[in-house]
Motif scaffolding. Structure first.
Motif, PDB file in Angstrom:
ATOM      1  N   SER A   3       6.148  23.075 -28.515  1.00 37.02           N
ATOM      2  CA  SER A   3       5.521  24.383 -28.584  1.00 37.02           C
ATOM      3  C   SER A   3       4.226  24.345 -27.806  1.00 37.02           C
ATOM      4  N   VAL A   4       3.760  25.520 -27.423  1.00 39.62           N
ATOM      5  CA  VAL A   4       2.541  25.639 -26.613  1.00 39.62           C
ATOM      6  C   VAL A   4       1.650  26.684 -27.260  1.00 39.62           C
ATOM      7  N   SER A   5       0.375  26.372 -27.387  1.00 35.40           N
ATOM      8  CA  SER A   5      -0.587  27.304 -27.972  1.00 35.40           C
ATOM      9  C   SER A   5      -1.672  27.657 -26.977  1.00 35.40           C
ATOM     10  N   GLN A   6      -1.873  28.950 -26.817  1.00 26.22           N
ATOM     11  CA  GLN A   6      -3.000  29.442 -26.039  1.00 26.22           C
ATOM     12  C   GLN A   6      -3.838  30.278 -26.996  1.00 26.22           C
ATOM     13  N   LEU A  21      -9.820  28.144 -19.959  1.00 23.47           N
ATOM     14  CA  LEU A  21      -8.768  28.655 -20.833  1.00 23.47           C
ATOM     15  C   LEU A  21      -8.053  27.484 -21.495  1.00 23.47           C
ATOM     16  N   GLY A  22      -7.913  27.588 -22.805  1.00 26.27           N
ATOM     17  CA  GLY A  22      -7.329  26.483 -23.551  1.00 26.27           C
ATOM     18  C   GLY A  22      -5.813  26.509 -23.582  1.00 26.27           C
ATOM     19  N   CYS A  23      -5.219  25.315 -23.585  1.00 25.77           N
ATOM     20  CA  CYS A  23      -3.780  25.156 -23.724  1.00 25.77           C
ATOM     21  C   CYS A  23      -3.535  23.850 -24.476  1.00 25.77           C
ATOM     22  N   THR A  86      -8.663  38.643 -12.182  1.00 27.62           N
ATOM     23  CA  THR A  86      -8.151  39.429 -13.294  1.00 27.62           C
ATOM     24  C   THR A  86      -6.634  39.350 -13.306  1.00 27.62           C
ATOM     25  N   ALA A  87      -6.079  38.830 -14.400  1.00 24.83           N
ATOM     26  CA  ALA A  87      -4.642  38.565 -14.461  1.00 24.83           C
ATOM     27  C   ALA A  87      -4.326  38.024 -15.849  1.00 24.83           C
ATOM     28  N   GLU A  88      -3.046  37.739 -16.053  1.00 20.17           N
ATOM     29  CA  GLU A  88      -2.635  37.037 -17.262  1.00 20.17           C
ATOM     30  C   GLU A  88      -2.230  35.624 -16.876  1.00 20.17           C
ATOM     31  N   TYR A  89      -2.641  34.668 -17.687  1.00 24.95           N
ATOM     32  CA  TYR A  89      -2.426  33.262 -17.372  1.00 24.95           C
ATOM     33  C   TYR A  89      -1.559  32.629 -18.455  1.00 24.95           C
ATOM     34  N   PHE A  90      -0.532  31.935 -18.005  1.00 25.53           N
ATOM     35  CA  PHE A  90       0.416  31.310 -18.925  1.00 25.53           C
ATOM     36  C   PHE A  90       0.444  29.805 -18.711  1.00 25.53           C
ATOM     37  N   PHE A 104       6.814  28.398 -22.795  1.00 28.23           N
ATOM     38  CA  PHE A 104       5.591  29.082 -22.405  1.00 28.23           C
ATOM     39  C   PHE A 104       4.718  29.382 -23.609  1.00 28.23           C
ATOM     40  N   GLY A 105       3.403  29.390 -23.372  1.00 21.84           N
ATOM     41  CA  GLY A 105       2.488  29.942 -24.338  1.00 21.84           C
ATOM     42  C   GLY A 105       2.541  31.462 -24.279  1.00 21.84           C
TER      43      GLY A 105
END
Lengths: 114, 115
Positions: A3-6, A21-23, A86-90, A104-105
């Motif tokens: 599993s992945v946590s953001q 940004l944390g992952c 500006t965007a969404e980061y995965f 994916f988170g």
């Protein structure tokens, strides 16, 4: 199962601010790690990836990420953000044992204020 | 960008109708994937293919079927669309899997609305 946590769901920064940004992921074995970026209305693009070797990975557009195995983390960084970031980061992880697929988170939405 | 196209790019349909989405690649990659993207869930794997006529289920496969009769094409079918299948669907490809070399590249997406 992996599993992945953001943990950061939405981050708002001013231009020139530094970004992290944390992952975090849950799998204890060997992994491939990825960061993808999705600009508004567009598809996912690969930002950077870690397979092996130097844990500090440099990607496109001045982004980098550091793999810290002891912390199961792969945080994304940029020293000075721009409005165009500006965007969404995965964040995504793929375990190399078993039949695990790329996971994916939930993503972090980044808004840069001019 | 990887040579991946998806069609249609946008579709509005009614509950109960069948829908087929197409993914076409020009990279001759062995692996192809279908994901759905929903707010708060990131991307979730629906089905994937590891070769012609070789497919398997992903995390959220209920209500979906796939087919791959040619290396370059991977079709996703919603047998009887429901409103819960309103989503953005992405196709992805990779040359390998489960190795130190595999990276997935994504298509432009299909926005599907089920009324």
């Amino acid at each position: 199962a992996q599993s992945v946590s953001q943990h950061n769901h939405h981050v708002i920064l001013s231009e020139a601010a530094s970004l992290e940004l944390g992952c975090n992921y849950s799998y204890g074995g060997t992994v491939n790690l990825f960061w993808y970026v999705q600009y508004p209305g567009q598809h996912l693009q690969l930002l950077l990836k870690y397979f092996s070797g130097d844990p500090l990975v440099k990607g496109i557009k001045g982004f980098e990420a550091e793999f810290i195995k002891s912390k199961f983390s792969f945080n994304l960084r940029k020293p000075s953000v721009q409005w165009s970031d500006t965007a969404e980061y995965f964040c995504a992880v793929n375990a190399l044992e078993g039949n695990e697929k790329l996971t994916f988170g939930t993503g972090t939405r980044l808004t840069i204020i001019p | 960008d990887a040579g991946i196209t998806q069609s249609p790019r946008h579709k509005v349909t009614e509950t109960g109708t069948p829908v087929t989405l197409r993914c076409h690649q020009t990279e001759n990659h062995r692996y192809m994937y279908w994901y759905r993207q929903d707010p708060g869930h990131g991307l979730r794997l629906i089905h994937y293919s590891y070769g012609v006529k070789d497919t398997d289920k992903g995390e959220v496969s209920d209500g979906y079927s796939v087919s791959r009769s040619k290396t370059e094409d991977f079709l996703l079918t919603l047998e009887s669309a429901t409103s819960s299948q309103t989503s953005v669907y992405f196709c992805a490809i990779s040359e390998s899997e489960g190795s130190r070399a595999d990276t997935q590249y994504f298509g432009p997406g299909t926005r599907l609305t089920v009324l």
